[in-house]
Design an enzyme around this catalytic site. Structure first.
Site, PDB file in Angstrom:
ATOM      1  NE  ARG A   1      -4.125  -1.618  -0.109  1.00  0.00           N
ATOM      2  CZ  ARG A   1      -4.104  -2.643  -0.973  1.00  0.00           C
ATOM      3  NH1 ARG A   1      -3.049  -2.836  -1.745  1.00  0.00           N
ATOM      4  NH2 ARG A   1      -5.142  -3.452  -1.054  1.00  0.00           N
TER       5      ARG A   1
ATOM      6  CG  HIS B   1      -2.178  -1.257  -7.350  1.00  0.00           C
ATOM      7  ND1 HIS B   1      -2.618  -0.472  -6.307  1.00  0.00           N
ATOM      8  CD2 HIS B   1      -2.320  -2.529  -6.924  1.00  0.00           C
ATOM      9  CE1 HIS B   1      -3.027  -1.236  -5.309  1.00  0.00           C
ATOM     10  NE2 HIS B   1      -2.853  -2.493  -5.664  1.00  0.00           N
TER      11      HIS B   1
ATOM     12  CG  ASP C   1       2.733  -2.648  -8.236  1.00  0.00           C
ATOM     13  OD1 ASP C   1       2.804  -2.363  -9.449  1.00  0.00           O
ATOM     14  OD2 ASP C   1       1.792  -3.312  -7.750  1.00  0.00           O
TER      15      ASP C   1
ATOM     16  CD  GLU D   1      -2.457   2.988  -5.865  1.00  0.00           C
ATOM     17  OE1 GLU D   1      -3.213   2.092  -6.248  1.00  0.00           O
ATOM     18  OE2 GLU D   1      -1.300   2.783  -5.463  1.00  0.00           O
TER      19      GLU D   1
END
Length: 344
Positions: free
Chosen positions: A230, A291, A254, A259
């Site tokens: 996260r 992600h 990632d 985001e």
């Protein structure tokens, strides 16, 4: 059952349509994110299906409840975007607790290898007929120490991968796994000893900004930070300062704490107004993916299967084994289910 499916991408539609052949539900796909303004689109439906970047806050939940929605089926494992206090007693929340831990752990390993050996930069160079290797030096992973924060399924698979490279392991988890053959240590010791730090823990009040200015100051100079969990596990501004001052060797992310607006969307013809994200991407020793750690065929199959099974269980009025709720989390038992084996 009629299900309003939010933030639908082509791959979602393909896998859910295929899995839905077993059920025959009426799926209405919206490309909008779920939020207060779009919740009204769910009027006339029996459930909604949402993703990790949808906004499931108090206004959204109240709007869904007023529209007659009693079930929010998350097609993801994470749920820090849900206001469970508001949802309790109104909407049952189910999730997909696990789909492919291998997918996420393998992506973390791919980020580690790419960041260290700079293959992403080499790829761009050679496409421009530039075959120099100056600036592409990495280090041997063999004999180095991987610090793994969080030793659930994903963390333990990542540990196995690192051992395949001949790395030493030091791990931290407030609830250590039993019968393991790797070393647990305090967070401070993990920061001090690790050449690579990989985050595999959920976002909670205790883990929010677990990587911050203070923790970075304890890390080895030149160490790498990986995050496939996260975004808000890392204080991005502190990370940027550490990168500017060359206190760490690089970061592979990632996920990103802001985001929601950008990840999973195409902004190639637009200007990204998030100066922090733009600054991150500009660093030559930062690698950002959007992600995608979960994004494998096996994971998508499992996500569709479990999500639709959760909806079927809600429809039939029976137990909801994948339900999560405010009362469970408040009690810390993860099981406040009543005689119906539902949370309320």
């Amino acid at each position: 059952m009629k299900i309003a499916f939010y933030d639908a991408k082509a791959y979602d539609i393909a896998y859910f349509d295929h899995e839905n052949e077993k059920y025959g539900y009426k799926l209405k796909y919206f490309d909008y994110h779920l939020g207060p303004e779009t919740a009204r689109l769910a009027a006339g439906y029996d459930a909604v299906c949402a993703f990790v970047n949808d906004v499931i806050d108090e206004p959204t939940i109240n709007a869904l409840y007023e529209a007659g929605i009693r079930h929010i089926a998350l097609r993801c494992a994470g749920y820090n975007n849900v206001d469970f206090k508001t949802a309790y007693g109104k909407c049952h929340i189910t999730r997909v607790p696990a789909y492919s831990p291998y997918a996420v752990a393998e992506h973390a390993a791919a980020l580690m290898l790419t960041l260290n050996r700079k293959t992403h930069r080499a790829y761009i160079r050679t496409r421009d007929n530039n075959f120099t290797i100056n600036g592409l030096m990495g280090f041997d992973l063999h004999g180095k120490t991987a610090g793994v924060v969080g030793t659930g399924k994903i963390g333990r698979i990542f540990i196995d991968i690192c051992r395949g490279f001949g790395m030493n392991i030091v791990a931290y988890d407030p609830f250590p796994a039993k019968d393991t053959d790797f070393e647990y240590a305090t967070l401070d010791e993990l920061f001090r000893r690790s050449d690579v730090i990989s985050l595999h823990c959920p976002l909670t009040p205790d883990t929010h900004y677990i990587i911050n200015e203070e923790s970075i100051s304890k890390m080895k100079p030149g160490g790498l930070i990986l995050n496939t969990s996260r975004g808000a596990l890392i204080d991005t501004r502190a990370l940027i300062e550490a990168l500017k001052e060359r206190r760490i060797g690089g970061a592979a992310l990632d996920v990103y704490e802001e985001e929601n607006e950008y990840f999973f969307e195409d902004f190639s013809d637009n200007i990204v107004s998030d100066d922090t994200l733009t600054r991150l991407i500009a660093f030559p020793n930062v690698l950002v993916t959007s992600h995608q750690a979960f994004f494998t065929k096996e994971a998508l199959e499992q996500i569709a299967a479990v999500t639709l099974q959760n909806i079927k269980e809600f429809e039939e009025g029976g137990p909801l084994p994948n339900e999560i709720c405010y009362n469970c989390m408040k009690k810390g038992t993860n099981d406040c289910r009543k005689d119906s084996k539902r949370c309320f």
